[in-house]
Write a protein that holds these residues in place. Sequence first.
Motif, PDB file in Angstrom:
ATOM      1  N   ARG A   3      15.376  27.337-156.095  1.00 53.25           N
ATOM      2  CA  ARG A   3      14.375  26.336-156.466  1.00 53.25           C
ATOM      3  C   ARG A   3      13.775  26.674-157.814  1.00 53.25           C
ATOM      4  O   ARG A   3      13.559  27.846-158.122  1.00 53.25           O
ATOM      5  N   SER A   4      13.473  25.652-158.607  1.00 52.43           N
ATOM      6  CA  SER A   4      12.961  25.857-159.957  1.00 52.43           C
ATOM      7  C   SER A   4      11.563  26.467-159.930  1.00 52.43           C
ATOM      8  O   SER A   4      10.830  26.360-158.939  1.00 52.43           O
ATOM      9  N   VAL A   5      11.183  27.090-161.043  1.00 49.82           N
ATOM     10  CA  VAL A   5       9.853  27.678-161.172  1.00 49.82           C
ATOM     11  C   VAL A   5       8.789  26.587-161.046  1.00 49.82           C
ATOM     12  O   VAL A   5       7.787  26.763-160.353  1.00 49.82           O
ATOM     13  N   LYS A   6       9.015  25.453-161.711  1.00 45.01           N
ATOM     14  CA  LYS A   6       8.054  24.344-161.635  1.00 45.01           C
ATOM     15  C   LYS A   6       7.873  23.902-160.184  1.00 45.01           C
ATOM     16  O   LYS A   6       6.756  23.690-159.736  1.00 45.01           O
ATOM     17  N   TYR A   7       8.982  23.794-159.459  1.00 40.84           N
ATOM     18  CA  TYR A   7       8.915  23.403-158.048  1.00 40.84           C
ATOM     19  C   TYR A   7       8.050  24.394-157.265  1.00 40.84           C
ATOM     20  O   TYR A   7       7.177  24.010-156.504  1.00 40.84           O
ATOM     21  N   ARG A   8       8.263  25.681-157.457  1.00 39.96           N
ATOM     22  CA  ARG A   8       7.520  26.697-156.692  1.00 39.96           C
ATOM     23  C   ARG A   8       6.037  26.674-157.012  1.00 39.96           C
ATOM     24  O   ARG A   8       5.204  26.787-156.110  1.00 39.96           O
ATOM     25  N   VAL A   9       5.682  26.503-158.282  1.00 45.65           N
ATOM     26  CA  VAL A   9       4.270  26.459-158.670  1.00 45.65           C
ATOM     27  C   VAL A   9       3.594  25.222-158.101  1.00 45.65           C
ATOM     28  O   VAL A   9       2.540  25.297-157.476  1.00 45.65           O
ATOM     29  N   VAL A  10       4.212  24.063-158.305  1.00 45.09           N
ATOM     30  CA  VAL A  10       3.617  22.807-157.849  1.00 45.09           C
ATOM     31  C   VAL A  10       3.521  22.771-156.327  1.00 45.09           C
ATOM     32  O   VAL A  10       2.494  22.371-155.771  1.00 45.09           O
ATOM     33  N   THR A  11       4.549  23.199-155.631  1.00 50.21           N
ATOM     34  CA  THR A  11       4.512  23.116-154.169  1.00 50.21           C
ATOM     35  C   THR A  11       3.521  24.097-153.556  1.00 50.21           C
ATOM     36  O   THR A  11       3.023  23.852-152.465  1.00 50.21           O
ATOM     37  N   THR A  12       3.209  25.157-154.241  1.00 48.78           N
ATOM     38  CA  THR A  12       2.164  26.063-153.746  1.00 48.78           C
ATOM     39  C   THR A  12       0.833  25.320-153.681  1.00 48.78           C
ATOM     40  O   THR A  12       0.109  25.408-152.690  1.00 48.78           O
ATOM     41  N   VAL A  13       0.537  24.556-154.720  1.00 49.36           N
ATOM     42  CA  VAL A  13      -0.690  23.760-154.748  1.00 49.36           C
ATOM     43  C   VAL A  13      -0.594  22.606-153.745  1.00 49.36           C
ATOM     44  O   VAL A  13      -1.541  22.316-153.008  1.00 49.36           O
ATOM     45  N   GLU A  14       0.559  21.946-153.716  1.00 49.48           N
ATOM     46  CA  GLU A  14       0.752  20.792-152.827  1.00 49.48           C
ATOM     47  C   GLU A  14       0.628  21.166-151.356  1.00 49.48           C
ATOM     48  O   GLU A  14       0.225  20.344-150.537  1.00 49.48           O
ATOM     49  N   ARG A  15       1.018  22.365-151.003  1.00 47.11           N
ATOM     50  CA  ARG A  15       1.030  22.780-149.600  1.00 47.11           C
ATOM     51  C   ARG A  15      -0.337  22.580-148.943  1.00 47.11           C
ATOM     52  O   ARG A  15      -0.459  22.015-147.864  1.00 47.11           O
ATOM     53  N   VAL A  16      -1.409  23.015-149.621  1.00 50.77           N
ATOM     54  CA  VAL A  16      -2.764  22.856-149.090  1.00 50.77           C
ATOM     55  C   VAL A  16      -3.143  21.381-149.061  1.00 50.77           C
ATOM     56  O   VAL A  16      -3.636  20.870-148.046  1.00 50.77           O
ATOM     57  N   ASN A  17      -2.887  20.678-150.165  1.00 46.62           N
ATOM     58  CA  ASN A  17      -3.212  19.257-150.231  1.00 46.62           C
ATOM     59  C   ASN A  17      -2.470  18.464-149.155  1.00 46.62           C
ATOM     60  O   ASN A  17      -3.045  17.584-148.513  1.00 46.62           O
ATOM     61  N   ASN A  18      -1.195  18.772-148.936  1.00 44.28           N
ATOM     62  CA  ASN A  18      -0.411  18.039-147.934  1.00 44.28           C
ATOM     63  C   ASN A  18      -0.946  18.253-146.530  1.00 44.28           C
ATOM     64  O   ASN A  18      -0.951  17.322-145.719  1.00 44.28           O
ATOM     65  N   ARG A  19      -1.401  19.448-146.226  1.00 40.34           N
ATOM     66  CA  ARG A  19      -1.976  19.690-144.887  1.00 40.34           C
ATOM     67  C   ARG A  19      -3.208  18.828-144.660  1.00 40.34           C
ATOM     68  O   ARG A  19      -3.377  18.236-143.593  1.00 40.34           O
ATOM     69  N   LEU A  20      -4.078  18.774-145.659  1.00 42.51           N
ATOM     70  CA  LEU A  20      -5.287  17.957-145.539  1.00 42.51           C
ATOM     71  C   LEU A  20      -4.952  16.469-145.463  1.00 42.51           C
ATOM     72  O   LEU A  20      -5.495  15.739-144.634  1.00 42.51           O
ATOM     73  N   VAL A  64       9.709   7.884-154.395  1.00 36.63           N
ATOM     74  CA  VAL A  64      10.246   8.758-155.432  1.00 36.63           C
ATOM     75  C   VAL A  64       9.954  10.179-154.989  1.00 36.63           C
ATOM     76  O   VAL A  64       8.796  10.589-154.890  1.00 36.63           O
ATOM     77  N   ALA A  65      11.009  10.904-154.683  1.00 34.45           N
ATOM     78  CA  ALA A  65      10.899  12.307-154.294  1.00 34.45           C
ATOM     79  C   ALA A  65      10.877  13.106-155.591  1.00 34.45           C
ATOM     80  O   ALA A  65      11.909  13.257-156.247  1.00 34.45           O
ATOM     81  N   TYR A  66       9.711  13.590-155.979  1.00 36.36           N
ATOM     82  CA  TYR A  66       9.545  14.195-157.293  1.00 36.36           C
ATOM     83  C   TYR A  66      10.255  15.534-157.457  1.00 36.36           C
ATOM     84  O   TYR A  66      10.453  15.999-158.566  1.00 36.36           O
ATOM     85  N   HIS A  67      10.658  16.137-156.356  1.00 33.93           N
ATOM     86  CA  HIS A  67      11.430  17.380-156.436  1.00 33.93           C
ATOM     87  C   HIS A  67      12.860  17.177-155.934  1.00 33.93           C
ATOM     88  O   HIS A  67      13.593  18.137-155.731  1.00 33.93           O
ATOM     89  N   GLY A  68      13.243  15.932-155.728  1.00 29.24           N
ATOM     90  CA  GLY A  68      14.618  15.590-155.373  1.00 29.24           C
ATOM     91  C   GLY A  68      15.175  16.390-154.216  1.00 29.24           C
ATOM     92  O   GLY A  68      14.523  16.567-153.191  1.00 29.24           O
ATOM     93  N   ARG A  69      16.374  16.877-154.380  1.00 27.81           N
ATOM     94  CA  ARG A  69      17.077  17.591-153.321  1.00 27.81           C
ATOM     95  C   ARG A  69      16.513  18.978-153.045  1.00 27.81           C
ATOM     96  O   ARG A  69      17.004  19.675-152.166  1.00 27.81           O
ATOM     97  N   GLN A  70      15.483  19.381-153.782  1.00 26.74           N
ATOM     98  CA  GLN A  70      14.792  20.626-153.478  1.00 26.74           C
ATOM     99  C   GLN A  70      13.807  20.426-152.323  1.00 26.74           C
ATOM    100  O   GLN A  70      13.346  21.390-151.738  1.00 26.74           O
ATOM    101  N   SER A  71      13.455  19.184-152.032  1.00 31.32           N
ATOM    102  CA  SER A  71      12.466  18.879-150.995  1.00 31.32           C
ATOM    103  C   SER A  71      13.105  18.885-149.620  1.00 31.32           C
ATOM    104  O   SER A  71      14.166  18.281-149.409  1.00 31.32           O
TER     105      SER A  71
END
Length: 136
Positions: A3-20, A64-71
């Motif tokens: 997985r790309s670096v951008k994907y890992r950084v963004v999804t770390t932040v998204e993880r909390v937001n997605n739970r809420l 639109v799956a912003y991380h494509g096949r990484q999601s």
Amino acid sequence: MRRSVKYRVVTTVERVNNRLTRAALRRGWAPNAFTLLETTGRRSGQPRHTPVGNGLDGNTFWLVAYHGRQSDYVLNILNNPLVRVKVGGRWRSGTAVVLPDDDPIARSRTMRYQWDAALGRMMASQPLTIRIDLTS
């Protein structure tokens, strides 16, 4: 899959937001700009719920799956395209179709809630368009 670096950084932040957001959607508290996507886990076979932008357009749901096949939800769709979306407190069933030849950035500009789509474009690493043909 690496997985790309951008994907890992963004999804770390998204993880909390997605739970809420997921909790708010389940209770009917989230804004109309968001919906809940239900896929079937490709390994577990269990329902998986992911908050996504509201792309409802008649009997078609655009995503639109912003991380494509990484999601994970995209990988689940590729394994089993039968999905459900919870829009306006109501579950609707459909079949998801991945559209690799569609322009996901142009598609996101057609979405109803542009503030959400603009945030998605900023965070995108490998955007991919998905069309869900709703049957109910």
